[in-house]
Design an enzyme around this catalytic site. Sequence first.
Site, mmCIF file in Angstrom:
data_model
loop_
_atom_site.group_PDB
_atom_site.id
_atom_site.type_symbol
_atom_site.label_atom_id
_atom_site.label_comp_id
_atom_site.label_asym_id
_atom_site.label_seq_id
_atom_site.Cartn_x
_atom_site.Cartn_y
_atom_site.Cartn_z
ATOM 1 C CG MET A 65 -1.664 -1.518 1.634
ATOM 2 S SD MET A 65 -3.061 -1.300 0.504
ATOM 3 C CE MET A 65 -4.403 -0.218 1.607
ATOM 4 C CB VAL A 66 0.193 4.702 -1.617
ATOM 5 C CG1 VAL A 66 1.064 5.749 -1.272
ATOM 6 C CG2 VAL A 66 -0.005 4.138 -2.795
ATOM 7 N N GLY A 103 -4.935 -2.934 -6.757
ATOM 8 C CA GLY A 103 -5.444 -1.881 -5.845
ATOM 9 C C GLY A 103 -5.190 -0.349 -5.654
ATOM 10 C CB CYS A 104 -5.731 2.092 -3.789
ATOM 11 S SG CYS A 104 -4.621 3.582 -2.773
ATOM 12 C CB VAL A 105 0.024 0.242 -6.054
ATOM 13 C CG1 VAL A 105 1.554 1.008 -5.186
ATOM 14 C CG2 VAL A 105 0.318 -0.382 -5.569
#
Length: 105
Positions: A65-66, A103-105
């Site tokens: 994840m970011v 997904g949201c990276v």
Amino acid sequence: MPSTIINGVEIELDEDGFMIDPDLWNEDVARALAASEGIDELTEDHWKIINYLRDYFKQYHIAPMVRKLCKETGCSLKYIYDLFPSGPAKGACKLAGLPKPTGCV
């Protein structure tokens, strides 16, 4: 499917320019992909992000994840965008040879 030849090795890419086989990745591939993203030179900070992403992917088989990427590398999201103008997912993951994140990276 598009492909590119880097140092005599054919690298298959998906429609967004992500590597199909991450095992073919090496630093020359990263430099070639960087050039295609408009990044002329990979600095020490670029490599810190790229190597972190590769290590994380090897361990968990997914991109981080970011928030985790920023925390673990000590780089702000703004700085990651400075390094990889197309962002942590499209830019950094692509240069690290990872598959396109879902997904949201």
